[in-house]
Design a protein around this motif. Structure first.
Motif, mmCIF file in Angstrom:
data_model
loop_
_atom_site.group_PDB
_atom_site.id
_atom_site.type_symbol
_atom_site.label_atom_id
_atom_site.label_comp_id
_atom_site.label_asym_id
_atom_site.label_seq_id
_atom_site.Cartn_x
_atom_site.Cartn_y
_atom_site.Cartn_z
ATOM 1 N N PHE A 76 0.986 -1.589 0.125
ATOM 2 C CA PHE A 76 0.105 -0.400 -0.055
ATOM 3 C C PHE A 76 0.876 1.458 0.273
ATOM 4 O O PHE A 76 0.647 2.688 -0.892
ATOM 5 N N ILE A 77 1.950 1.016 0.889
ATOM 6 C CA ILE A 77 2.524 2.299 0.991
ATOM 7 C C ILE A 77 3.521 2.295 -0.510
ATOM 8 O O ILE A 77 3.260 3.763 -0.941
ATOM 9 N N VAL A 78 4.219 1.381 -1.157
ATOM 10 C CA VAL A 78 4.127 1.162 -2.259
ATOM 11 C C VAL A 78 3.523 1.996 -3.437
ATOM 12 O O VAL A 78 4.309 3.337 -4.457
ATOM 13 N N ALA A 79 2.219 1.927 -3.461
ATOM 14 C CA ALA A 79 1.604 2.048 -4.675
ATOM 15 C C ALA A 79 1.134 3.139 -4.339
ATOM 16 O O ALA A 79 1.431 4.362 -4.666
ATOM 17 N N MET A 80 1.154 4.023 -3.252
ATOM 18 C CA MET A 80 1.033 5.805 -2.686
ATOM 19 C C MET A 80 2.475 5.840 -3.518
ATOM 20 O O MET A 80 2.198 6.857 -3.719
ATOM 21 N N GLY A 81 3.507 5.859 -3.174
ATOM 22 C CA GLY A 81 4.484 6.019 -3.357
ATOM 23 C C GLY A 81 4.358 6.596 -4.768
ATOM 24 O O GLY A 81 5.041 7.561 -5.351
ATOM 25 N N GLN A 82 4.466 5.475 -5.574
ATOM 26 C CA GLN A 82 4.305 5.390 -6.941
ATOM 27 C C GLN A 82 3.255 6.396 -7.421
ATOM 28 O O GLN A 82 3.911 7.170 -8.725
ATOM 29 N N LEU A 83 2.365 6.575 -6.501
ATOM 30 C CA LEU A 83 1.341 7.954 -7.792
ATOM 31 C C LEU A 83 1.988 9.204 -7.102
ATOM 32 O O LEU A 83 2.211 10.258 -8.368
ATOM 33 N N ILE A 84 2.666 9.103 -6.000
ATOM 34 C CA ILE A 84 3.728 10.666 -5.564
ATOM 35 C C ILE A 84 4.827 10.766 -6.974
ATOM 36 O O ILE A 84 5.305 11.636 -7.818
ATOM 37 N N LEU A 85 5.778 9.575 -6.997
ATOM 38 C CA LEU A 85 6.091 9.586 -8.218
ATOM 39 C C LEU A 85 5.967 10.162 -9.636
ATOM 40 O O LEU A 85 6.036 10.581 -10.379
ATOM 41 N N PHE A 86 4.921 9.711 -10.033
ATOM 42 C CA PHE A 86 3.723 9.687 -11.087
ATOM 43 C C PHE A 86 3.763 11.523 -11.213
ATOM 44 O O PHE A 86 3.941 12.284 -12.477
ATOM 45 N N GLY A 87 3.043 11.829 -10.372
ATOM 46 C CA GLY A 87 3.103 13.254 -10.455
ATOM 47 C C GLY A 87 4.156 14.248 -10.111
ATOM 48 O O GLY A 87 4.568 15.104 -11.482
ATOM 49 N N ILE A 88 5.921 14.125 -9.728
ATOM 50 C CA ILE A 88 6.865 14.273 -9.816
ATOM 51 C C ILE A 88 7.601 14.264 -11.686
ATOM 52 O O ILE A 88 7.983 15.041 -12.335
ATOM 53 N N ASN A 89 7.216 12.945 -11.993
ATOM 54 C CA ASN A 89 7.364 12.873 -13.790
ATOM 55 C C ASN A 89 6.833 13.412 -13.794
ATOM 56 O O ASN A 89 7.559 14.470 -15.192
ATOM 57 N N MET A 90 5.305 14.021 -14.294
ATOM 58 C CA MET A 90 4.654 14.368 -14.636
ATOM 59 C C MET A 90 5.171 16.719 -14.717
ATOM 60 O O MET A 90 5.174 17.012 -15.670
ATOM 61 N N VAL A 91 5.826 16.527 -13.568
ATOM 62 C CA VAL A 91 6.432 17.731 -13.427
ATOM 63 C C VAL A 91 7.579 18.046 -14.019
ATOM 64 O O VAL A 91 7.971 19.515 -14.463
ATOM 65 N N GLY A 92 7.941 17.895 -13.402
ATOM 66 C CA GLY A 92 10.119 17.004 -14.539
ATOM 67 C C GLY A 92 9.774 17.116 -15.751
ATOM 68 O O GLY A 92 10.533 17.874 -16.537
ATOM 69 N N ASN A 93 9.680 16.293 -16.625
ATOM 70 C CA ASN A 93 8.804 16.059 -17.788
ATOM 71 C C ASN A 93 8.666 17.554 -18.286
ATOM 72 O O ASN A 93 8.991 17.698 -19.915
ATOM 73 N N LEU A 94 7.286 18.090 -17.920
ATOM 74 C CA LEU A 94 6.754 19.878 -17.821
ATOM 75 C C LEU A 94 7.625 20.991 -17.798
ATOM 76 O O LEU A 94 8.049 21.122 -19.178
ATOM 77 N N VAL A 95 8.744 20.327 -17.087
ATOM 78 C CA VAL A 95 9.543 21.399 -16.911
ATOM 79 C C VAL A 95 10.604 21.630 -18.443
ATOM 80 O O VAL A 95 11.009 22.141 -18.789
ATOM 81 N N MET A 96 11.138 20.245 -18.850
ATOM 82 C CA MET A 96 11.866 19.950 -19.834
ATOM 83 C C MET A 96 11.473 19.688 -20.578
ATOM 84 O O MET A 96 12.101 20.654 -21.688
ATOM 85 N N LEU A 97 10.336 20.080 -20.912
ATOM 86 C CA LEU A 97 9.605 20.774 -22.223
ATOM 87 C C LEU A 97 9.855 22.380 -22.543
ATOM 88 O O LEU A 97 9.827 22.185 -23.240
ATOM 89 N N PHE A 98 9.508 22.702 -21.356
ATOM 90 C CA PHE A 98 9.104 24.031 -21.469
ATOM 91 C C PHE A 98 11.259 24.782 -21.622
ATOM 92 O O PHE A 98 11.198 25.957 -21.978
ATOM 93 N N GLU A 99 11.898 23.777 -21.551
ATOM 94 C CA GLU A 99 13.502 24.665 -21.279
ATOM 95 C C GLU A 99 14.072 23.498 -22.614
ATOM 96 O O GLU A 99 15.228 23.280 -22.811
#
Length: 217
Positions: A76-99
């Motif tokens: 359950f902790i792993v699943a919640m952690g992966q959801l947070i990582l999805f969000g981090i990946n989205m933000v990181g990739n979005l920033v790289m897109l603008f870069e």
């Protein structure tokens, strides 16, 4: 002081061996554009050597048992952690897109190796070897060994080093790997179970591996 130096030496040895396994394939492929069978066998040998050494260390230190990976509460902790990582990946990739739209250099390096190495080797390295040795070094050896008694500082240092070894080249990739380091480190610090941060790391890398594999097909 001597104990801290021993821990530091162990971390350096494991790190060098791991870099040799993937670095050897990267350098040879970059020079020739292909890997011969003996060269692929050398890459396999180096990767398996790192895996066996880390497994030996895990067993010696009794860092976790196989039953730890079967507990529903851990997943359950792993699943919640992966959801947070999805969000981090989205933000990181979005920033790289603008870069400028460039992907992280570490991802580009791995993607190039799909032309040189078998998917089986890359799966072994990306999904099993890399998460195992990285969690042992950056979440255990550095905080618990090198910085024993100052674990909070150790987790910060381990997280920064984790991000650095993934070769961030822009702000977006710093968000990606710094965010991953923060989540992995916080989970181990909060629950004191390497099996949880390791499971999350493996799951996250498995998703990334599948994405790269599908893109290569």
């Amino acid at each position: 002081m001597l104990s801290r130096l021993k821990w530091m030496g162990l971390a350096i040895v494991l790190f060098i061996l791991d870099q040799l396994a993937m670095g050897y394939a990267t350098v040879v492929f970059g020079a020739k554009g292909y890997l011969t069978l003996p060269q692929q066998l050398i890459s396999w040998g180096l990767g398996l050597l790192v895996l066996f050494l880390v497994i030996w260390f895990v067993r010696r230190e009794k860092l976790f048992s196989r039953s730890d990976f079967l507990k529903p509460s851990n997943w359950f902790i792993v699943a919640m952690g992966q959801l947070i990582l999805f969000g981090i990946n989205m933000v990181g990739n979005l920033v790289m897109l603008f870069e400028g739209g460039k992907i992280a250099q570490n991802q580009a390096n791995i993607a190039s190796l799909f032309d040189a190495l078998s998917p089986a080797f890359l799966f072994l390295f990306i999904v099993i070897v890399a998460p195992l040795y990285e969690e042992v070094i950056f979440r255990y050896i550095i905080p618990k060994g090198v910085f024993k008694g100052y674990e909070k500082i150790g987790f910060v240092v381990g997280g920064l080093l984790f991000a650095l070894v993934h070769s961030p080249t822009n702000f977006g990739s710093w968000i990606l790997y710094g965010g991953m380091a923060a989540i992995f480190g916080w989970i181990y610090y909060r629950y004191d179970r390497l099996s949880i941060s390791l499971s999350l790391h493996m799951l996250n890398n498995a998703i990334g591996f599948l994405a790269l594999l599908m893109n290569h097909l």
